[in-house]
Design an enzyme around this catalytic site. Structure first.
Site, short mmCIF file in Angstrom:
data_model
loop_
_atom_site.label_atom_id
_atom_site.label_comp_id
_atom_site.label_asym_id
_atom_site.label_seq_id
_atom_site.Cartn_x
_atom_site.Cartn_y
_atom_site.Cartn_z
N GLY A 7 0.81 -1.21 0.00
CA GLY A 7 0.00 0.00 0.00
C GLY A 7 0.84 1.26 0.00
O GLY A 7 2.07 1.22 -0.12
N ASN A 8 0.18 2.41 0.15
CA ASN A 8 0.89 3.69 0.14
C ASN A 8 1.79 3.86 1.35
O ASN A 8 2.87 4.44 1.25
CB ASN A 8 -0.12 4.84 0.09
CG ASN A 8 -0.81 4.93 -1.25
OD1 ASN A 8 -0.18 5.20 -2.26
ND2 ASN A 8 -2.11 4.71 -1.27
N THR A 11 2.74 -2.31 4.08
CA THR A 11 2.69 -3.55 3.31
C THR A 11 2.08 -4.63 4.17
O THR A 11 2.47 -4.82 5.33
CB THR A 11 4.10 -3.97 2.85
OG1 THR A 11 4.58 -3.02 1.90
CG2 THR A 11 4.09 -5.36 2.21
N ASP A 97 -5.65 -2.22 -5.99
CA ASP A 97 -6.23 -2.60 -4.71
C ASP A 97 -7.76 -2.56 -4.78
O ASP A 97 -8.45 -3.44 -4.26
CB ASP A 97 -5.71 -1.71 -3.58
CG ASP A 97 -5.85 -0.22 -3.87
OD1 ASP A 97 -6.04 0.16 -5.05
OD2 ASP A 97 -5.74 0.58 -2.92
N ARG A 98 -8.30 -1.56 -5.47
CA ARG A 98 -9.75 -1.47 -5.65
C ARG A 98 -10.26 -2.60 -6.55
O ARG A 98 -11.32 -3.18 -6.31
CB ARG A 98 -10.11 -0.11 -6.24
CG ARG A 98 -9.80 1.07 -5.31
CD ARG A 98 -9.93 2.39 -6.04
NE ARG A 98 -11.31 2.64 -6.47
CZ ARG A 98 -11.64 3.59 -7.34
NH1 ARG A 98 -10.70 4.36 -7.88
NH2 ARG A 98 -12.90 3.77 -7.67
N THR A 121 -4.90 5.17 3.63
CA THR A 121 -4.34 6.48 3.34
C THR A 121 -5.34 7.31 2.55
O THR A 121 -5.52 8.51 2.77
CB THR A 121 -3.02 6.35 2.57
OG1 THR A 121 -2.11 5.53 3.32
CG2 THR A 121 -2.39 7.70 2.32
#
Length: 241
Positions: A7-8, A11, A97-98, A121
């Site tokens: 992720g941003n 992890t 991710d979406r 985030t």
């Protein structure tokens, strides 16, 4: 098989087992090293990876896989996977991710009208109908991102982050800022629920995932389901071409 979601800011990874999925392990991206996960990689035949971050962690995983003779597959967004159809004009630009959350939701709750809220985030909203068609969604700042924006963009507003969610009016700046961050997010979710109902006529489930899912569940008025490993369900059931 190990499943990695980069992720941003964090992890997360889990292992596919005979019973399903193991508990999720979370590491802050700044603290991520191969040494911290070496024991999990050794003996693993395949890594499935998705990333919305820069390539540092992805490259570390690729190097480790070469060293330990493990295959690595990186998942990208596309127009269709299994039953799920992307609603994006350019499907490859939908956050992976979406995309995986849509696939996971359809696997867990087939033939349902679903609203998916992923709160990290960023807080994202995605709507999928009974025919597994992605209707579209929203992207907005996450709770912590809203908070940081207020503090960094104003010179006289001083506040510290409060982890306990609340919508109450406060009598000090600290409470005002924190409650407002939650109120903005909850208000947007309530509007998303209304819009989804207007579009589809019926909404079977609201699914919450991401770091703030449990907190949001306490604050919204409609019944909802928390699926902490939703993206990993999508990765696990992803149809390889």
């Amino acid at each position: 098989m190990l499943l990695f979601d980069i992720g941003n800011s964090r992890t997360k990874y889990t292992r596919v087992t005979g019973a399903g999925l193991s508990d999720t392990i979370t590491i802050n991206n700044q603290e991520f090293t191969i040494k911290s996960i070496l024991n999990d990689i050794k003996g693993t035949t395949q890594l499935i990876v998705t990333s919305v971050s820069d390539d540092r962690i992805l490259n570390l995983l690729k190097d480790a896989c070469k060293q330990y003779n493990t295959t690595l597959k990186e998942i990208k967004s596309e127009y269709q996977n299994g039953n799920v159809l992307s609603g994006y004009d350019k499907p490859e630009t939908l956050g992976v991710d979406r995309w995986l959350a849509l696939i996971g939701a359809e696997q867990l709750y087939p033939k349902k009208n679903l609203l998916i809220i992923d709160s990290g985030t960023a807080t994202t909203v995605d709507l999928i109908d009974k025919e597994a068609r992605h209707i579209g969604g929203w992207i907005m700042p996450g709770i912590e991102t809203i908070f940081s924006s207020v503090i960094q963009s104003t010179s006289n507003v001083k506040a510290s982050h409060i982890s306990k969610p609340s919508l109450l009016f406060g009598k000090n700046t600290n409470t005002n800022v924190n409650s407002a961050c939650w109120a903005m997010t909850v208000g947007a979710i309530n509007e998303a629920i209304y819009q989804a109902q207007q579009m589809l006529g019926e909404l079977d489930n609201v699914i919450l995932t991401g770091g703030n899912a449990e907190s949001i569940k306490q604050l919204i008025k409609i019944n909802c389901i928390v699926e902490e490993q939703l993206i990993f369900y999508g990765m696990k059931t992803y149809k390889n071409k």
